[in-house]
Write an enzyme that holds these catalytic residues in place. Structure first.
Site, PDB file in Angstrom:
ATOM      1  N   ASN A  33      -0.663 -58.018  11.355  1.00 45.48           N
ATOM      2  CA  ASN A  33       0.549 -57.925  10.537  1.00 45.48           C
ATOM      3  C   ASN A  33       1.419 -59.133  10.872  1.00 45.48           C
ATOM      4  OD1 ASN A  33       2.916 -57.298   9.253  1.00 45.48           O
ATOM      5  ND2 ASN A  33       3.395 -55.499  10.514  1.00 45.48           N
ATOM      6  N   TRP A  34       1.437 -60.084   9.968  1.00 45.79           N
ATOM      7  CA  TRP A  34       2.171 -61.328  10.232  1.00 45.79           C
ATOM      8  C   TRP A  34       3.681 -61.165  10.073  1.00 45.79           C
ATOM      9  CZ3 TRP A  34      -1.206 -65.414   7.140  1.00 45.79           C
ATOM     10  CH2 TRP A  34      -2.410 -65.599   7.843  1.00 45.79           C
ATOM     11  N   LYS A  35       4.090 -60.074   9.480  1.00 44.23           N
ATOM     12  CA  LYS A  35       5.528 -59.833   9.219  1.00 44.23           C
ATOM     13  C   LYS A  35       6.140 -61.055   8.508  1.00 44.23           C
ATOM     14  CE  LYS A  35       5.575 -56.774  13.153  1.00 44.23           C
ATOM     15  NZ  LYS A  35       6.328 -56.116  14.206  1.00 44.23           N
ATOM     16  N   HIS A  79       5.686 -48.857   7.594  1.00 44.38           N
ATOM     17  CA  HIS A  79       5.843 -49.484   8.913  1.00 44.38           C
ATOM     18  C   HIS A  79       7.224 -49.118   9.472  1.00 44.38           C
ATOM     19  CE1 HIS A  79       6.371 -52.558  11.987  1.00 44.38           C
ATOM     20  NE2 HIS A  79       5.050 -52.630  12.015  1.00 44.38           N
ATOM     21  N   GLU A 130       1.608 -45.858  15.438  1.00 47.90           N
ATOM     22  CA  GLU A 130       2.385 -46.936  16.045  1.00 47.90           C
ATOM     23  C   GLU A 130       3.659 -46.361  16.666  1.00 47.90           C
ATOM     24  OE1 GLU A 130       1.286 -51.017  14.583  1.00 47.90           O
ATOM     25  OE2 GLU A 130       2.904 -50.332  13.297  1.00 47.90           O
ATOM     26  N   SER A 167       1.972 -53.544  20.801  1.00 47.83           N
ATOM     27  CA  SER A 167       1.800 -54.544  21.875  1.00 47.83           C
ATOM     28  C   SER A 167       0.341 -54.753  22.269  1.00 47.83           C
ATOM     29  CB  SER A 167       2.616 -54.151  23.117  1.00 47.83           C
ATOM     30  OG  SER A 167       3.996 -54.105  22.804  1.00 47.83           O
ATOM     31  N   GLY A 182       0.706 -56.887  15.699  1.00 52.28           N
ATOM     32  CA  GLY A 182       1.800 -57.714  15.216  1.00 52.28           C
ATOM     33  C   GLY A 182       1.806 -59.055  15.921  1.00 52.28           C
ATOM     34  N   GLY A 183       2.582 -59.129  17.019  1.00 54.34           N
ATOM     35  CA  GLY A 183       2.802 -60.396  17.722  1.00 54.34           C
ATOM     36  C   GLY A 183       1.538 -61.187  18.013  1.00 54.34           C
TER      37      GLY A 183
HETATM   38  C1  PEP Z   1       3.564 -53.854  14.544  1.00 54.67           C
HETATM   39  O1  PEP Z   1       4.696 -54.247  14.331  1.00 54.67           O
HETATM   40  O2  PEP Z   1       2.917 -53.240  13.690  1.00 54.67           O
HETATM   41  C2  PEP Z   1       2.980 -54.116  15.855  1.00 54.67           C
HETATM   42  C3  PEP Z   1       1.984 -53.359  16.251  1.00 54.67           C
HETATM   43  O3  PEP Z   1       3.547 -55.132  16.550  1.00 54.67           O
HETATM   44  P1  PEP Z   1       3.147 -55.638  18.019  1.00 54.67           P
HETATM   45  O4  PEP Z   1       1.650 -55.742  18.076  1.00 54.67           O
HETATM   46  O5  PEP Z   1       3.809 -56.966  18.129  1.00 54.67           O
HETATM   47  O6  PEP Z   1       3.662 -54.623  18.975  1.00 54.67           O
END
Ligand code: PEP
Length: 256
Positions: A8-10, A93, A165, A214, A235-236
């Site tokens: 998920n590049w946001k 989300h 999540e 994470s 995400g990140g």
């Molecule tokens: C997300 O926002 O869907 C997510 C899982 O982010 P991260 O991996 O950065 O915690």
């Protein structure tokens, strides 16, 4: 069942940066047939990425869309308009729920619109830090799951993906914590039991349930081996090509 690795590049990457990333990732990745790699790119990039993407290696996803097909909805993009461009769409989300005020009713309509337009929704559910502290995790999971799926028939449910999540584990959350494999296992069991209550045990076994929060190359293997987990939403770490590719390699290795 396939293993899903969804990035998920946001709201990151310009159109040009997204294109360069995709080019490099496609070059880096072998064709892992049993790992479904998805990148959920910003809406602005979807048109050009859809022309560039090698669908044998990966698929494209949207991060959000509106539930009505056309009309006077300034600033919105519909699932109908995304049809043909993407195969997946993230729905509900936590950033949509808590920053943009989406409730379960809205999310329910979005899931239905996604299914109607032949785009696989990835329905995100998960409790906040304070809900967890008050012992409300199970209720929140059940409510968000049944709310989001209220319009999905038995015939269509296998076209839906669920992503657990926990908001407190998402890296952009202040003071995010890592979920333990036991936390994930308990939540995924609850999700699968709830799905079995609604759709029957056999059908529930065929529904993909992902974990997100994470995830990085060092913990991906541990989460992927939690019973009932069908993949990861990232995400990140999906913004760093090397990390995302390592997680995909891990998925191939762990789930082979
Ligand atoms: C997300 O926002 O869907 C997510 C899982 O982010 P991260 O991996 O950065 O915690």
């Amino acid at each position: 069942m396939k293993t899903y690795i969804v990035g998920n590049w946001k709201m990151n990457f310009t159109v040009g940066e997204a294109s360069i990333y995709l080019h490099k990732l496609q070059k880096r990745l072998p064709n892992y047939r049993d790992v479904e790699v998805v990148v959920a790119a910003p809406s602005l990039s979807l048109q050009s990425l859809s022309l560039q993407i090698d669908r044998h290696k990966m698929k494209l996803g949207a991060q959000n869309a509106f539930y009505r097909d056309f009309g006077a909805f300034t600033g919105e993009i519909s699932f109908e308009q995304l049809r043909g461009l993407v195969d997946y769409a993230i729905v509900g989300h936590s950033e949509r729920r808590y920053i943009f005020g989406e409730d379960d009713k809205t999310i329910q309509k979005k899931v239905a619109a996604s299914v109607r337009n032949k785009i696989t929704p990835i329905l995100c559910i998960g409790e906040t830090e304070s809900e967890r502290a008050f012992g409300e995790t199970a209720d929140v999971i059940r409510d968000q799951l049944t709310g989001g799926l209220a319009d999905v028939s038995e015939e269509d449910i296998e076209k839906v993906i669920i992503a657990y999540e926990p908001v407190w584990a998402i890296s952009s959350t202040k003071a995010a914590k890592l979920a333990s494999p036991d936390d994930v296992s308990d939540a995924v069991k609850l999700i699968r039991d709830s799905l079995a209550d609604i759709y029957g045990k056999k059908t529930a076994e065929n529904i993909a349930v992902l974990f997100g929060g994470s995830v990085n190359p060092s913990n991906a293997g541990a989460y992927l081996t939690v019973p009932g987990v069908s993949g990861l939403l990232i995400g990140g770490a999906s913004l760093i090509l090397g990390e995302f590719a390592d997680i995909i390699d891990t998925a191939k290795r762990v789930r082979a």
